[in-house]
Design a protein around this motif. Structure first.
Motif, short mmCIF file in Angstrom:
data_model
loop_
_atom_site.label_atom_id
_atom_site.label_comp_id
_atom_site.label_asym_id
_atom_site.label_seq_id
_atom_site.Cartn_x
_atom_site.Cartn_y
_atom_site.Cartn_z
N ARG A 305 27.25 13.85 16.52
CA ARG A 305 26.37 12.74 16.87
C ARG A 305 25.49 13.00 18.09
NH1 ARG A 305 31.41 11.39 19.15
NH2 ARG A 305 31.08 10.51 21.24
N ASN A 306 25.76 14.05 18.86
CA ASN A 306 24.97 14.29 20.07
C ASN A 306 24.05 15.50 19.93
OD1 ASN A 306 26.20 12.13 21.23
ND2 ASN A 306 26.95 13.21 23.02
N SER A 336 26.19 7.64 20.99
CA SER A 336 25.06 8.37 20.41
C SER A 336 23.93 7.40 20.05
CB SER A 336 25.49 9.09 19.15
OG SER A 336 25.73 8.15 18.11
#
Ligand code: CA
Length: 427
Positions: A305-306, A336
């Motif tokens: 997610r990052n 995120s």
């Protein structure tokens, strides 16, 4: 060994070469192709794509009929904002990106033949605010930043509020005062309570600060009453910019209870002019920190997610040389952008093309990775050295603050350029 071989083959396929001369250190490699709005002395604002130290004039390309089979009218690109182009939708952005990539990698391409008409030196162009921004929301999604500020404002025991690990905290910001890199800002005035005083004063702020942030640009409307899942963010976000969310800490501290940030924040925010497409950042996805306690189902996601994006802040005093005061990474974020979007829409609140979702100040765990002077100087206790004879607890008139960011891996670089702002005296 086999894995390494495979990895090299994948990279060989990913890595591309172009006939255009581009420095290996350029933020605007062929893997980037960010969108912006520029003008020249002879041309009104229009949509362009940065490549190396040049800009591809998309309006000029369209006027020569080269986007006709993509159903893009030249008028959509002869605009002072990206909004009309964004509204054509993700399949169109992808088709344009593919075409430009093909043209830049194939010799004898139409773009190579049109280089005198359709490529403009960035040094000859003026960059504009690239969006008509309807709404701007500022999150508070870095755990280190929230912990630092909470510790200074409320003490170590109450640093993170009980809700912080259950949802991405945010407030609605002000869109009208968002300006593009290169726009000077005046030191704001307001009321605040000086230390040790029992009556507020009205004055120019004595605690002007930057906030190192990234902001996502919304690329697709959502319908009022509907919600998104974190994984759907990739279809609703055009890309990212660097974002400096200016703050007057004395005004903020005096006004923020009970309804949160207001005049201490909304006098200005500065953004970088080039919107780096989400597609260009996909190779730089990383997992992000573990989330404990487990978030509620609507915030859960199994995706990486990052994003691994190196960030830095520099301060240059009037007449002096620049000093890097902070270096950190966007991969530090607890929440995120997909989770921010899911949370923002979970009650049915709608998103519109051109809206900005800012991350909140991005701080790492080390003292030299904090994303604001409030943290770097630890609330005035540790002045920050900016060169041999100058320190800062907060910004002074004449200071120029520059944020920069880039992702880099295996020789591929995708960068954001910079957002540079000079502080002028109060009006
Ligand atoms: Ca902020």
């Amino acid at each position: 060994m086999a894995t390494l071989f495979l990895k090299e083959r994948v990279l060989e396929r990913i890595k591309m070469n172009t006939w255009l001369d581009i420095s290996p250190n350029s933020d605007f490699s062929i893997h980037n192709l960010p969108y912006g709005v520029f003008s020249t002395p002879s041309q009104r604002p229009r949509v362009g794509v940065a490549i190396g130290d040049q800009i591809i004039d998309l309006a000029a390309v369209a006027m020569r009929g080269y986007f006709q089979n993509l159903s893009i009218e030249p008028e959509v690109l002869e605009q002072p904002s990206l909004n009309a182009f964004i509204r054509l939708g993700k399949p169109t952005w992808q088709a344009v990106r593919k075409r430009l990539t093909d043209w830049l990698t194939q010799s004898d391409s139409p773009l190579q033949h049109l280089r005198n008409e359709c490529l403009i030196a960035q040094s000859e162009a003026k960059m504009h605010l690239p969006l008509e921004i309807g709404d701007y929301t500022d999150f508070y999604a870095s755990e280190a930043h929230a912990t630092n500020v909470g510790t200074m404002f409320r003490g170590k025991e109450n640093a993170l509020m009980p809700n912080w690990k259950h949802m991405p905290i945010a407030y609605h910001g002000r869109a009208s005062s968002i300006v593009v890199s290169g726009t000077d800002i005046h030191r704001p005035k307001g009321q605040f309570m000086p230390k040790g005083a029992d009556q507020p004063v009205f004055s120019a702020t004595q605690a002007l600060d930057f906030e190192l942030e990234m902001a996502a640009v919304i690329g697709k409307d959502t319908k009022l009453g509907t919600s998104l899942r974190p994984e759907e963010a990739k279809d609703y976000i055009l890309g990212f910019v660097l974002f400096n969310d200016w703050s007057a800490r004395d005004i903020q501290r005096w006004e923020y209870v009970p309804l949160g940030p207001f005049l201490g924040k909304n006098f200005a925010s500065s953004m970088s002019p080039w919107v780096v497409p989400l597609e260009a950042l996909e190779p730089f996805r990383v997992d992000g920190p573990e989330q404990q306690p487990e978030p509620l189902p609507y915030l859960q996601t199994s995706e990486r997610r990052n994003f691994d994006i190196n960030l830095e802040v520099a301060i240059q005093p009037e007449g002096g040389s620049e000093a890097i005061v902070s270096q950190t990474n966007f991969n530090n974020m607890y929440w995120s952008v997909g989770q921010m979007l899911a949370h923002h829409t979970v009650n049915g609140c709608n998103m519109r093309v051109g809206d900005l979702l800012a991350s909140g100040t991005i701080s790492g765990n080390e003292p030299n990775s904090y994303g604001s002077l409030l943290e770097l100087s630890w609330n005035d206790e540790r002045p920050v050295e900016i060169n041999s004879n100058q320190t800062r607890t907060y910004l002074e008139d004449g200071d120029t603050v520059t944020l920069r960011g880039h992702a880099q891996r295996d020789g591929i670089r995708v960068g954001f350029g910079e957002v540079r702002t000079k502080i002028l005296p109060s009006l």
